[in-house]
Design an enzyme around this catalytic site. Structure first.
Site, PDB file in Angstrom:
ATOM      1  N   ASP A   1       7.890 -16.256 -45.697  1.00  0.00           N
ATOM      2  CA  ASP A   1       9.086 -16.900 -45.142  1.00  0.00           C
ATOM      3  C   ASP A   1      10.146 -15.901 -44.705  1.00  0.00           C
ATOM      4  OD1 ASP A   1       7.877 -19.343 -45.744  1.00  0.00           O
ATOM      5  OD2 ASP A   1       8.672 -19.300 -47.781  1.00  0.00           O
TER       6      ASP A   1
ATOM      7  N   LYS B   1       8.756 -14.636 -39.769  1.00  0.00           N
ATOM      8  CA  LYS B   1       7.666 -14.172 -38.885  1.00  0.00           C
ATOM      9  C   LYS B   1       7.592 -15.030 -37.627  1.00  0.00           C
ATOM     10  CE  LYS B   1       4.807 -14.875 -42.350  1.00  0.00           C
ATOM     11  NZ  LYS B   1       5.734 -15.070 -43.473  1.00  0.00           N
TER      12      LYS B   1
ATOM     13  N   LYS C   1       9.886 -16.690 -36.027  1.00  0.00           N
ATOM     14  CA  LYS C   1      10.933 -16.362 -35.057  1.00  0.00           C
ATOM     15  C   LYS C   1      10.585 -15.085 -34.296  1.00  0.00           C
ATOM     16  CE  LYS C   1      15.150 -14.220 -34.149  1.00  0.00           C
ATOM     17  NZ  LYS C   1      16.580 -14.015 -34.234  1.00  0.00           N
TER      18      LYS C   1
ATOM     19  N   GLY D   1       4.148 -21.960 -43.092  1.00  0.00           N
ATOM     20  CA  GLY D   1       5.091 -22.771 -42.331  1.00  0.00           C
ATOM     21  C   GLY D   1       5.976 -21.821 -41.552  1.00  0.00           C
ATOM     22  N   HIS D   2       5.750 -21.740 -40.244  1.00  0.00           N
ATOM     23  CA  HIS D   2       6.502 -20.803 -39.410  1.00  0.00           C
ATOM     24  C   HIS D   2       7.453 -21.597 -38.517  1.00  0.00           C
ATOM     25  CE1 HIS D   2       3.015 -17.712 -39.913  1.00  0.00           C
ATOM     26  NE2 HIS D   2       3.598 -18.045 -41.046  1.00  0.00           N
TER      27      HIS D   2
ATOM     28  N   GLN E   1       2.046 -15.807 -44.811  1.00  0.00           N
ATOM     29  CA  GLN E   1       2.439 -15.351 -46.148  1.00  0.00           C
ATOM     30  C   GLN E   1       3.071 -13.957 -46.053  1.00  0.00           C
ATOM     31  OE1 GLN E   1      -1.121 -16.804 -46.086  1.00  0.00           O
ATOM     32  NE2 GLN E   1       0.134 -18.619 -46.118  1.00  0.00           N
TER      33      GLN E   1
ATOM     34  N   VAL F   1       6.914 -25.985 -45.926  1.00  0.00           N
ATOM     35  CA  VAL F   1       5.688 -26.775 -46.122  1.00  0.00           C
ATOM     36  C   VAL F   1       5.914 -27.820 -47.209  1.00  0.00           C
ATOM     37  CG1 VAL F   1       3.264 -26.691 -46.828  1.00  0.00           C
ATOM     38  CG2 VAL F   1       4.185 -24.914 -45.351  1.00  0.00           C
TER      39      VAL F   1
ATOM     40  N   PRO G   1      12.740 -25.757 -53.368  1.00  0.00           N
ATOM     41  CA  PRO G   1      13.782 -24.730 -53.243  1.00  0.00           C
ATOM     42  C   PRO G   1      13.132 -23.354 -53.407  1.00  0.00           C
ATOM     43  CG  PRO G   1      14.246 -26.253 -55.072  1.00  0.00           C
ATOM     44  CD  PRO G   1      12.912 -26.626 -54.535  1.00  0.00           C
TER      45      PRO G   1
ATOM     46  N   LYS H   1      17.952 -12.463 -41.183  1.00  0.00           N
ATOM     47  CA  LYS H   1      18.886 -13.315 -41.920  1.00  0.00           C
ATOM     48  C   LYS H   1      20.060 -12.543 -42.521  1.00  0.00           C
ATOM     49  CE  LYS H   1      17.100 -17.263 -43.396  1.00  0.00           C
ATOM     50  NZ  LYS H   1      16.284 -18.361 -43.922  1.00  0.00           N
TER      51      LYS H   1
HETATM   52  P1  GDP Z   1       8.047 -17.514 -41.707  1.00  0.00           P
HETATM   53  O1  GDP Z   1       7.144 -18.303 -42.597  1.00  0.00           O
HETATM   54  O2  GDP Z   1       8.050 -16.063 -42.020  1.00  0.00           O
HETATM   55  O3  GDP Z   1       7.815 -17.791 -40.239  1.00  0.00           O
HETATM   56  O4  GDP Z   1       9.534 -18.032 -42.025  1.00  0.00           O
HETATM   57  P2  GDP Z   1      10.008 -19.556 -42.228  1.00  0.00           P
HETATM   58  O5  GDP Z   1      10.041 -20.206 -40.899  1.00  0.00           O
HETATM   59  O6  GDP Z   1       9.252 -20.227 -43.317  1.00  0.00           O
HETATM   60  O7  GDP Z   1      11.459 -19.322 -42.813  1.00  0.00           O
HETATM   61  C1  GDP Z   1      12.430 -18.598 -42.143  1.00  0.00           C
HETATM   62  C2  GDP Z   1      13.634 -19.535 -41.855  1.00  0.00           C
HETATM   63  O8  GDP Z   1      14.769 -18.752 -41.497  1.00  0.00           O
HETATM   64  C3  GDP Z   1      13.414 -20.474 -40.681  1.00  0.00           C
HETATM   65  O9  GDP Z   1      14.078 -21.670 -40.953  1.00  0.00           O
HETATM   66  C4  GDP Z   1      14.046 -19.750 -39.505  1.00  0.00           C
HETATM   67  O10 GDP Z   1      14.511 -20.641 -38.502  1.00  0.00           O
HETATM   68  C5  GDP Z   1      15.214 -19.081 -40.190  1.00  0.00           C
HETATM   69  N1  GDP Z   1      15.625 -17.791 -39.618  1.00  0.00           N
HETATM   70  C6  GDP Z   1      14.861 -16.805 -39.085  1.00  0.00           C
HETATM   71  N2  GDP Z   1      15.613 -15.730 -38.782  1.00  0.00           N
HETATM   72  C7  GDP Z   1      16.892 -16.043 -39.142  1.00  0.00           C
HETATM   73  C8  GDP Z   1      18.128 -15.328 -39.131  1.00  0.00           C
HETATM   74  O11 GDP Z   1      18.218 -14.161 -38.744  1.00  0.00           O
HETATM   75  N3  GDP Z   1      19.213 -15.983 -39.638  1.00  0.00           N
HETATM   76  C9  GDP Z   1      19.164 -17.249 -40.104  1.00  0.00           C
HETATM   77  N4  GDP Z   1      20.278 -17.796 -40.570  1.00  0.00           N
HETATM   78  N5  GDP Z   1      18.015 -17.947 -40.128  1.00  0.00           N
HETATM   79  C10 GDP Z   1      16.894 -17.359 -39.668  1.00  0.00           C
HETATM   80  P1  IMO Z   2       4.480 -18.386 -44.754  1.00  0.00           P
HETATM   81  O1  IMO Z   2       3.387 -17.996 -43.790  1.00  0.00           O
HETATM   82  C1  IMO Z   2       5.830 -18.613 -48.910  1.00  0.00           C
HETATM   83  C2  IMO Z   2       2.732 -19.214 -51.947  1.00  0.00           C
HETATM   84  C3  IMO Z   2       2.783 -20.506 -52.737  1.00  0.00           C
HETATM   85  C4  IMO Z   2       2.225 -20.006 -54.054  1.00  0.00           C
HETATM   86  C5  IMO Z   2       1.151 -19.015 -53.642  1.00  0.00           C
HETATM   87  C6  IMO Z   2      -0.260 -19.571 -53.601  1.00  0.00           C
HETATM   88  O2  IMO Z   2       5.303 -19.522 -44.304  1.00  0.00           O
HETATM   89  O3  IMO Z   2       5.272 -17.171 -45.123  1.00  0.00           O
HETATM   90  P2  IMO Z   2      -1.501 -21.240 -51.919  1.00  0.00           P
HETATM   91  O4  IMO Z   2      -1.236 -22.672 -51.582  1.00  0.00           O
HETATM   92  O5  IMO Z   2      -1.492 -20.324 -50.740  1.00  0.00           O
HETATM   93  O6  IMO Z   2      -2.749 -21.062 -52.757  1.00  0.00           O
HETATM   94  O7  IMO Z   2      -0.280 -20.811 -52.898  1.00  0.00           O
HETATM   95  O8  IMO Z   2       1.518 -18.591 -52.332  1.00  0.00           O
HETATM   96  N1  IMO Z   2       2.698 -19.366 -50.474  1.00  0.00           N
HETATM   97  C7  IMO Z   2       3.741 -19.128 -49.675  1.00  0.00           C
HETATM   98  N2  IMO Z   2       5.018 -18.803 -49.967  1.00  0.00           N
HETATM   99  N3  IMO Z   2       5.441 -18.696 -47.620  1.00  0.00           N
HETATM  100  C8  IMO Z   2       4.144 -18.980 -47.305  1.00  0.00           C
HETATM  101  O9  IMO Z   2       3.675 -18.922 -46.044  1.00  0.00           O
HETATM  102  C9  IMO Z   2       3.245 -19.270 -48.356  1.00  0.00           C
HETATM  103  N4  IMO Z   2       1.934 -19.610 -48.414  1.00  0.00           N
HETATM  104  C10 IMO Z   2       1.615 -19.653 -49.711  1.00  0.00           C
HETATM  105  O10 IMO Z   2       4.099 -20.982 -52.855  1.00  0.00           O
HETATM  106  O11 IMO Z   2       3.202 -19.302 -54.771  1.00  0.00           O
HETATM  107 MG    MG Z   3       7.222 -19.927 -43.929  1.00  0.00          MG
END
Ligand code: GDP
Ligand code: IMO
Ligand code: MG
Length: 434
Positions: free
Chosen positions: A13, A16, A18, A40-41, A224, A300, A304, A331
């Site tokens: 999270d 990636k 973005k 979840g991207h 991940q 996903v 929290p 961020k």
């Molecule tokens: P990923 O799994 O690495 O693609 O990241 P996620 O999408 O799960 O979580 C990143 C969250 O931060 C998303 O809601 C993005 O829209 C948000 N985000 C990404 N870059 C920034 C940033 O520079 N600032 C803020 N405030 N939010 C951001």
């Molecule tokens: P993105 O690509 C954050 C975490 C789960 C758990 C562990 C194992 O959005 O960064 P799993 O269901 O994969 O067997 O769970 O990995 N986890 C993530 N945490 N971002 C993810 O993906 C994750 N995918 C799995 O919360 O701790």
């Molecule tokens: Mg994510």
């Protein structure tokens, strides 16, 4: 131009989605290489928000090819749902998406098997996403898994899938998990799904290697983060695939000699979802502040996210095992209000200071973080796209992260939108993404 890997340098999270979306226009193919719909991207384009789980973020760029590589585990029903959402948003999924015939498939019974370890008394729960990811990869390694090529084989699939699901249910029952599944109904549903995805299924390793021969560039989108990597992460609190750079090759059939650069995405702080040790976790009000300002809730599962401070030993480790060329710090705007920002610069384990990553979760759980405090900037960085416009204290903070980590901060993200990004000139980042 070059073939580039974008991966998470923390526990996922990091932003990636973005970054991949920002850079996708400069590449011809965007390729996922591991994981499944546990990822979840999030991509924000104006008022529109997309959360992609299986399909690479490049799909949002018309004309770009998005590839799901052999290293993934695919739940065909989850894939169809995602395709449906993208089609409804006007994306030409059939024209742009290619799916590896060698990728593994997930069955509903994988989720049931997962309950053996996740919901059973006396086991240490990992806090998974409950998508059946671990059991899916177990079957792959156990050489009993089924692949997309098996799914689209109309004669072969019903018999082997029935046998595998029966095995799963037998195992689950032995552990007291009594969930029922209508196996013939699942087979019918999966075969219907197979017909829908059939036109997009192909030998993606061949597609990608031919593309490179024709001068096209590939962007690999990690899911991940390195600390969730099956080998290099905080085992056993990890996911079951190779989220590290090496996974991009095994998960796609693109040889290591073709990779030109590796970029690690890291928040200006750090988060983790699920269980496991977390040395720099902020359990106080400041952790809550980060969660609220950063909207740190799982994309996903909605859980929290645990929040904490930038962890230098962790990034140094991520840099070593991935060979990071550059780091993107995301961020930074989330820290705008803080008067002081702690950074974990070293670990103390049993009184001994180290910057090495311990190999067991038991040692990592013992870590007492050593913090250095940096002055905050207490003004808005939201949306800044020029380094010179960043408040001086924010510049000093990024410079410190760079110096302590030993990796350049080639790009800084100041908001979720594409244009809320500082791309620094004369960096390795600029060179690799030109
Ligand atoms: P990923 O799994 O690495 O693609 O990241 P996620 O999408 O799960 O979580 C990143 C969250 O931060 C998303 O809601 C993005 O829209 C948000 N985000 C990404 N870059 C920034 C940033 O520079 N600032 C803020 N405030 N939010 C951001
Ligand atoms: P993105 O690509 C954050 C975490 C789960 C758990 C562990 C194992 O959005 O960064 P799993 O269901 O994969 O067997 O769970 O990995 N986890 C993530 N945490 N971002 C993810 O993906 C994750 N995918 C799995 O919360 O701790
Ligand atoms: Mg994510």
């Amino acid at each position: 131009m070059s073939n580039l890997i974008i991966l998470g340098a923390q526990w996922g999270d990091e932003g990636k989605g973005k970054l991949v979306d920002l850079l996708a226009d400069r590449f011809d193919y965007v390729v996922r290489y591991q994981g499944g719909h546990n990822a979840g991207h999030t991509i924000l384009i104006g008022e529109r928000k997309f959360v992609l789980r299986l399909i690479p973020s490049g799909i949002l760029h018309p004309g770009k090819t998005a590839v799901i590589g052999n290293g993934l585990v695919i739940d065909p029903l989850a894939l169809l749902e995602e395709i449906g959402q993208l089609n409804a948003a006007g994306v030409d999924v059939a024209g742009q998406l290619r799916i590896s015939n060698r990728a593994q498939i997930l069955l509903p019974t994988h989720r049931i098997v997962e309950k053996i370890s996740e919901a059973r008394q006396g086991r240490v729960p990992i806090g998974t996403t409950s998508r059946g990811i671990g059991p899916g990869y177990e079957d792959k390694a156990g050489r009993r898994g089924l692949r997309i090529a098996d799914l689209i084989d109309r004669e072969y699939f019903p018999e082997v899938a029935t046998a595998l699901m029966e095995d799963h249910l037998t195992r689950a029952r032995a552990f007291g998990v009594e969930d029922l599944v209508d196996i013939p109904a699942v087979i019918a549903q999966y075969q219907e799904a197979a017909e829908k995805i059939r036109p997009m299924v192909c030998d993606t390793a061949r597609v990608l290697n031919e593309a490179m021969s024709n001068g096209h560039n590939l962007l690999f989108e990690g899911a991940q983060g390195i600390m969730l990597d099956l080998d290099h992460g905080t085992y056993p609190f990890v996911t079951s695939s190779s989220s590290s750079a090496g996974g991009a090759c095994t998960g796609t059939g693109v040889p290591p000699t073709k990779i030109d650069g590796i970029i690690g995405i890291s928040k200006a702080y750090i988060t983790r979802v699920g269980g496991g040790p977390f040395p720099s976790e902020a359990l106080d009000a400041r952790g809550d502040m980060i969660r609220n300002r950063g909207q740190e809730f799982g994309s996903v599962t909605g859980r929290p996210r645990r929040c904490g401070w930038f962890d230098v030993p962790l990034i140094r480790y991520a840099s070593v095992v991935n060979g990071l060329d550059s780091m993107v710090v995301t961020k930074i705007d989330v820290l705008d209000e803080l008067a002081e920002i702690p950074v974990c610069v070293a670990y103390k384990i049993d009184g001994v200071e180290t910057t090495e990553m311990p190999s067991t979760y038991r040692e990592l759980a013992k870590v007492v973080p050593v913090y250095e405090n940096f002055a905050g900037w207490q003004s808005s960085t939201k949306g800044i796209s020029d380094w010179a416009k960043l408040p001086e204290a924010a510049q000093r903070y990024v410079d410190a992260l760079e110096r302590l980590s030993g990796v350049e901060a080639g790009c800084i993200s100041t908001g979720p939108e594409r244009n809320e990004t500082i791309q620094r000139p004369n960096t390795r980042f600029a060179e690799l993404t030109r």
